[in-house]
Design an enzyme around this catalytic site. Structure first.
Site, PDB file in Angstrom:
ATOM      1  N   MET A 134       0.852  -1.194   0.000  1.00  8.22           N
ATOM      2  CA  MET A 134       0.000   0.000   0.000  1.00  8.22           C
ATOM      3  C   MET A 134       0.887   1.243   0.000  1.00  8.22           C
ATOM      4  SD  MET A 134      -3.270  -0.985   2.395  1.00  8.22           S
ATOM      5  CE  MET A 134      -2.373  -1.871   3.661  1.00  8.22           C
ATOM      6  N   ARG A 188      -6.665  -3.060   3.148  1.00  2.00           N
ATOM      7  CA  ARG A 188      -7.339  -2.016   3.931  1.00  2.00           C
ATOM      8  C   ARG A 188      -7.738  -2.443   5.332  1.00  2.00           C
ATOM      9  NH1 ARG A 188     -11.472  -0.879  -0.726  1.00  2.00           N
ATOM     10  NH2 ARG A 188     -11.065  -3.106  -0.896  1.00  2.00           N
ATOM     11  N   CYS A 207      -1.772  -1.241 -10.494  1.00  2.00           N
ATOM     12  CA  CYS A 207      -2.093   0.121 -10.056  1.00  2.00           C
ATOM     13  C   CYS A 207      -3.018   0.799 -11.075  1.00  2.00           C
ATOM     14  CB  CYS A 207      -0.819   0.935  -9.854  1.00  2.00           C
ATOM     15  SG  CYS A 207      -1.210   2.575  -9.230  1.00  2.00           S
ATOM     16  N   GLY A 241      -8.590  -9.085  -2.039  1.00  3.92           N
ATOM     17  CA  GLY A 241      -9.738  -8.216  -2.280  1.00  3.92           C
ATOM     18  C   GLY A 241     -10.898  -8.468  -1.348  1.00  3.92           C
TER      19      GLY A 241
HETATM   20  C1  LIG Z   1      -3.841   3.196   0.254  1.00  2.00           C
HETATM   21  C2  LIG Z   1      -3.607   2.070  -0.704  1.00  2.00           C
HETATM   22  C3  LIG Z   1      -2.414   2.008  -1.410  1.00  2.00           C
HETATM   23  C4  LIG Z   1      -2.173   0.962  -2.294  1.00  2.00           C
HETATM   24  N1  LIG Z   1      -0.959   0.879  -2.917  1.00  2.00           N
HETATM   25  C5  LIG Z   1      -0.650  -0.215  -3.665  1.00  2.00           C
HETATM   26  C6  LIG Z   1       0.671  -0.410  -4.158  1.00  2.00           C
HETATM   27  O1  LIG Z   1       1.585   0.378  -3.909  1.00  2.00           O
HETATM   28  N2  LIG Z   1       0.892  -1.502  -4.940  1.00  2.00           N
HETATM   29  C7  LIG Z   1      -0.091  -2.425  -5.215  1.00  2.00           C
HETATM   30  O2  LIG Z   1       0.165  -3.409  -5.907  1.00  2.00           O
HETATM   31  N3  LIG Z   1      -1.341  -2.273  -4.723  1.00  2.00           N
HETATM   32  C8  LIG Z   1      -1.629  -1.203  -3.943  1.00  2.00           C
HETATM   33  N4  LIG Z   1      -2.870  -1.087  -3.386  1.00  2.00           N
HETATM   34  C9  LIG Z   1      -3.870  -2.164  -3.595  1.00  2.00           C
HETATM   35  C10 LIG Z   1      -3.812  -3.179  -2.442  1.00  2.00           C
HETATM   36  O3  LIG Z   1      -2.571  -3.833  -2.424  1.00  2.00           O
HETATM   37  C11 LIG Z   1      -4.933  -4.220  -2.567  1.00  2.00           C
HETATM   38  O4  LIG Z   1      -4.797  -4.878  -3.793  1.00  2.00           O
HETATM   39  C12 LIG Z   1      -6.322  -3.594  -2.491  1.00  2.00           C
HETATM   40  O5  LIG Z   1      -6.412  -2.653  -1.433  1.00  2.00           O
HETATM   41  C13 LIG Z   1      -7.412  -4.675  -2.299  1.00  2.00           C
HETATM   42  O6  LIG Z   1      -7.216  -5.387  -1.118  1.00  2.00           O
HETATM   43  P1  LIG Z   1      -8.102  -5.096   0.222  1.00  2.00           P
HETATM   44  O7  LIG Z   1      -9.531  -5.256  -0.164  1.00  2.00           O
HETATM   45  O8  LIG Z   1      -7.636  -6.124   1.196  1.00  2.00           O
HETATM   46  O9  LIG Z   1      -7.797  -3.697   0.652  1.00  2.00           O
HETATM   47  C14 LIG Z   1      -3.160  -0.032  -2.516  1.00  2.00           C
HETATM   48  C15 LIG Z   1      -4.368   0.064  -1.837  1.00  2.00           C
HETATM   49  C16 LIG Z   1      -4.601   1.082  -0.943  1.00  2.00           C
HETATM   50  C17 LIG Z   1      -5.919   1.133  -0.196  1.00  2.00           C
END
Ligand SMILES: Cc1cc2nc3c(=O)[nH]c(=O)nc-3n(C[C@H](O)[C@H](O)[C@H](O)COP(=O)(O)O)c2cc1C
Length: 337
Positions: A24, A233, A108, A209
């Site tokens: 993140m 998150r 991204c 996700g």
């Molecule tokens: C604040 C934030 C920053 C993120 N930055 C990246 C990142 O640098 N590289 C990446 O592959 N995914 C990034 N993501 C995506 C997360 O790795 C993840 O795929 C996405 O939040 C879904 O997972 P979750 O539902 O558990 O949050 C980011 C997500 C958030 C919320």
């Protein structure tokens, strides 16, 4: 209890459990990663790093390469749009950092990144994925993994083709977020597509996700058959959720929520680590968002949050968080509701 006897191994790195901290940006620096690691994560990902910024040795980017020895095993993620820069950056990470795994970002969704032909842009072209990943794999010794989304939009969901292209190119693992680029963070992650991908791959697959609770993590592992579950998150201001998940998968028992004091102590530990990493000014500023996450769910936290947002010193920040931990602000907070 979650039963899966298959070892979870990326390259020659065996992971202790199946719970993975998602990369993140602006969050997953060494201070946060270490804190999450201490709550038992099997693997932690760093925030994404620009290949070009790394190749020109941008000072802030170089600082992002810092890894604490206690974080291992950890994955450092790079992103880029052209082969030359990506390979050069990967070689640097391979040779000069103590990361265990090099990850390539192809998920991204933000315009700034897409415009540079990086991130989720690749999802439209499995051949590009093959080409880029093979070039990186050939150039480095560390295992290479890829993190992608299921597709670009509903009409272009090449999840299986893209994952297989990365596998053929020599990737040692794939993590996939069950949304398209166009979805950004809207709608629901599609766990069925993650299951379909998982069935096709021979390399380890990490599903990602919408895991919000330990029970979600178990459901996701069961539904997709993935080797690992990646949490983003839900870990924000909530690193003990990782411990609860690891424990739930192992024992089937849900650990109770920590007390407010315990939560604030974790927030302060995170803060002290950020201070050591980035200095007082930046740490106080960056902790504003984290503090609001740590305070989430505490009734009437608005007043403390407003005060934290105006704070510029460590002394004040600590005092405010301690006042919440000591319960002094708690009564006030409840009154404010
Ligand atoms: C604040 C934030 C920053 C993120 N930055 C990246 C990142 O640098 N590289 C990446 O592959 N995914 C990034 N993501 C995506 C997360 O790795 C993840 O795929 C996405 O939040 C879904 O997972 P979750 O539902 O558990 O949050 C980011 C997500 C958030 C919320």
């Amino acid at each position: 209890m979650y039963q899966n006897d298959k070892p979870f191994k990326i390259g020659d790195i065996t992971l202790d459990n199946r719970v993975v901290l998602a990369p993140m940006a602006g969050v997953c620096n060494s201070a946060f990663r270490l804190t999450v690691k201490e709550f038992g994560a099997g693997l932690v990902y760093a925030e994404m790093i620009s290949d070009k910024a790394l190749n020109i040795r941008n000072a802030k980017t170089m600082d992002m390469l810092y890894i604490d020895e206690r974080e291992h095993p950890m994955t450092l993620q790079i992103f880029g749009g052209d082969k030359e820069n990506l390979v050069e950056a990967a070689k640097y990470v391979d040779k000069y950092t103590n990361a265990d795994i090099i990850d390539i970002n192809m998920g991204c969704p933000v315009n700034k990144i897409i415009k540079c032909e990086a991130g989720a842009r690749w999802l439209l072209d499995p051949n590009k994925i093959y080409d880029m990943v093979s070039a990186v794999v050939e150039a480095v010794d560390k295992p290479v993994s890829c993190k992608m989304r299921i597709g670009w939009d509903d009409e272009h969901v090449f999840a299986i083709e893209n994952a297989l292209a990365a596998e053929r190119a020599g990737a040692s693992a794939i993590a996939m977020h069950g949304r398209t680029r166009v979805q950004m963070y809207e709608g629901k992650a599609n766990w069925d597509i993650l299951r379909d991908v998982s069935r096709e791959l021979t390399i380890p697959f990490i599903a990602n996700g919408d895991v919000e609770t330990p029970e979600d993590a178990k459901r996701m592992l069961e539904h997709t058959g993935a080797d690992g579950v990646m949490i983003g998150r839900a870990a924000l201001g909530n690193p003990w959720m990782i411990y609860q998940t690891v424990n739930y998968l192992e024992t089937g028992v849900l650990q109770p929520e920590p007390s407010i004091r315990e939560k604030m102590d974790v927030c302060l530990l995170h803060f002290e680590r950020l201070m050591a990493l980035k200095g007082e000014g930046t740490a106080v500023r960056e902790m504003r968002k984290h503090a609001s996450w740590y305070l989430k769910g505490l009734r009437g936290n608005g007043k403390v949050r407003t005060a934290i947002n105006q704070t510029t010193t460590a002394v004040e920040f600590r005092a405010l968080i301690n006042s919440v931990g000591d319960g002094m602000a708690e009564e006030e907070m409840i009154e404010v509701v």
